[in-house]
Design a protein around this motif. Structure first.
Motif, PDB file in Angstrom:
ATOM      1  N   UNK A 198       0.861  -1.181   0.000  1.00  0.00           N
ATOM      2  CA  UNK A 198       0.000   0.000   0.000  1.00  0.00           C
ATOM      3  C   UNK A 198       0.894   1.227   0.000  1.00  0.00           C
ATOM      4  N   UNK A 199       0.945   1.933  -1.135  1.00  0.00           N
ATOM      5  CA  UNK A 199       1.914   3.008  -1.282  1.00  0.00           C
ATOM      6  C   UNK A 199       1.301   4.235  -1.948  1.00  0.00           C
ATOM      7  N   UNK A 200       1.723   5.377  -1.484  1.00  0.00           N
ATOM      8  CA  UNK A 200       1.340   6.616  -2.151  1.00  0.00           C
ATOM      9  C   UNK A 200       2.161   6.856  -3.401  1.00  0.00           C
ATOM     10  N   UNK A 238      -1.794   5.735  -4.005  1.00  0.00           N
ATOM     11  CA  UNK A 238      -2.936   5.884  -3.096  1.00  0.00           C
ATOM     12  C   UNK A 238      -2.824   7.190  -2.315  1.00  0.00           C
ATOM     13  N   UNK A 239      -3.865   7.991  -2.375  1.00  0.00           N
ATOM     14  CA  UNK A 239      -3.894   9.250  -1.612  1.00  0.00           C
ATOM     15  C   UNK A 239      -4.510   9.042  -0.228  1.00  0.00           C
ATOM     16  N   UNK A 240      -5.572   8.253  -0.149  1.00  0.00           N
ATOM     17  CA  UNK A 240      -6.278   8.032   1.110  1.00  0.00           C
ATOM     18  C   UNK A 240      -6.044   6.578   1.540  1.00  0.00           C
ATOM     19  N   UNK A 241      -4.997   6.360   2.319  1.00  0.00           N
ATOM     20  CA  UNK A 241      -4.649   4.992   2.713  1.00  0.00           C
ATOM     21  C   UNK A 241      -5.721   4.319   3.568  1.00  0.00           C
ATOM     22  N   UNK A 242      -6.330   5.014   4.531  1.00  0.00           N
ATOM     23  CA  UNK A 242      -7.388   4.336   5.302  1.00  0.00           C
ATOM     24  C   UNK A 242      -8.542   3.842   4.428  1.00  0.00           C
ATOM     25  N   UNK A 243      -8.988   4.646   3.466  1.00  0.00           N
ATOM     26  CA  UNK A 243     -10.096   4.234   2.600  1.00  0.00           C
ATOM     27  C   UNK A 243      -9.686   3.041   1.745  1.00  0.00           C
ATOM     28  N   UNK A 244      -8.472   3.074   1.194  1.00  0.00           N
ATOM     29  CA  UNK A 244      -8.004   1.959   0.363  1.00  0.00           C
ATOM     30  C   UNK A 244      -7.871   0.686   1.188  1.00  0.00           C
ATOM     31  N   UNK A 245      -7.401   0.832   2.404  1.00  0.00           N
ATOM     32  CA  UNK A 245      -7.238  -0.342   3.260  1.00  0.00           C
ATOM     33  C   UNK A 245      -8.590  -0.920   3.667  1.00  0.00           C
ATOM     34  N   UNK A 246      -9.547  -0.051   4.004  1.00  0.00           N
ATOM     35  CA  UNK A 246     -10.895  -0.550   4.338  1.00  0.00           C
ATOM     36  C   UNK A 246     -11.503  -1.312   3.166  1.00  0.00           C
ATOM     37  N   UNK A 271       5.836   6.766   7.994  1.00  0.00           N
ATOM     38  CA  UNK A 271       5.663   8.211   8.003  1.00  0.00           C
ATOM     39  C   UNK A 271       4.221   8.591   8.341  1.00  0.00           C
ATOM     40  N   UNK A 272       3.953   9.887   8.325  1.00  0.00           N
ATOM     41  CA  UNK A 272       2.665  10.398   8.786  1.00  0.00           C
ATOM     42  C   UNK A 272       1.477   9.858   8.007  1.00  0.00           C
ATOM     43  N   UNK A 273       1.648   9.615   6.697  1.00  0.00           N
ATOM     44  CA  UNK A 273       0.524   9.085   5.923  1.00  0.00           C
ATOM     45  C   UNK A 273       0.191   7.649   6.323  1.00  0.00           C
ATOM     46  N   UNK A 274       1.112   6.959   6.978  1.00  0.00           N
ATOM     47  CA  UNK A 274       0.830   5.619   7.498  1.00  0.00           C
ATOM     48  C   UNK A 274       0.153   5.687   8.861  1.00  0.00           C
TER      49      UNK A 274
END
Length: 197
Positions: free
Chosen positions: A79-81, A103-111, A130-133
């Motif tokens: 899962x990478x931006x 991926x811009x929105x990691x929580x949405x992609x992970x859900x 990092x912060x996006x994680x």
């Protein structure tokens, strides 16, 4: 004359090992391991060739750790931006079916991934740097970090690995998961009989 006292283990090391022991039941129950790429599977450096093509360096020992986890039945995802082709090539090379890049929105992609795999958050772990994680914290059971992750992530992670991203952090985690699942002893004794990718 009495024997000299043995030095005690360093308090930070003891604390770190205690934390990992406490996580063993959660590691044993994992169904999905999600990995950020830049700073976790790589050291975070980006190399550009003269034509502007992006290149990344991956650790082969991390690759073997991931193959061992796949063999033990764990589902893996990247899962990478970032994007650029190297991540997708590495995923194909390792047989990782879920490679989410750009991926811009990691929580949405992970859900969405969890829903497609019918995997609850409590059986999901993410390794990020990092912060996006850090944003995925509410949707995972375990948030883990390499030794060189940013400070806010290290402070909120369930555990921090001893190794740096791109330099064996993923392999270290793979061994801890395999130990928790009871699969590590046989590998230590008998080794591995397939390719080391």
């Amino acid at each position: 004359m009495s024997a000299p006292a043995l030095p005690l283990a360093h308090p930070r090391r003891w604390s770190r090992e205690w934390r990992w022991r406490r996580l063993r039941p959660a590691l044993r129950q994992l169904a999905l391991l999600v990995l950020d790429v830049d700073g976790v599977l790589t050291d975070g450096g980006l190399w550009l060739d003269p034509a502007g093509a992006l290149q990344k360096r991956f650790d082969v020992r991390d690759g073997l750790g991931l193959k061992l986890l796949q063999r033990s039945g764990l589902e893996l995802a990247l899962l990478s931006g970032g994007q650029g082709g190297a991540t997708e090539a590495r995923a194909r090379h390792l047989g990782i079916r879920h490679c989410l890049v750009g991926i811009r929105d990691k929580p949405a992609a992970l859900r969405a991934l969890q829903a497609s795999l019918e995997c609850p958050p409590e059986q999901t772990a993410l390794v990020g740097d990092d912060l996006n994680d850090l944003a995925v914290r509410p949707v995972v059971g375990l948030l883990l970090a390499p030794a060189d992750a940013c400070r806010p992530l290290r402070h909120q992670a369930d555990a921090v690995l001893q190794r740096r991203g791109g330099h064996g952090a993923v392999r270290e985690l793979a061994e801890r998961i395999l130990q928790a699942r009871g699969d590590w002893q046989a590998l230590r004794r008998g080794g591995w009989r397939d390719r080391n990718d």
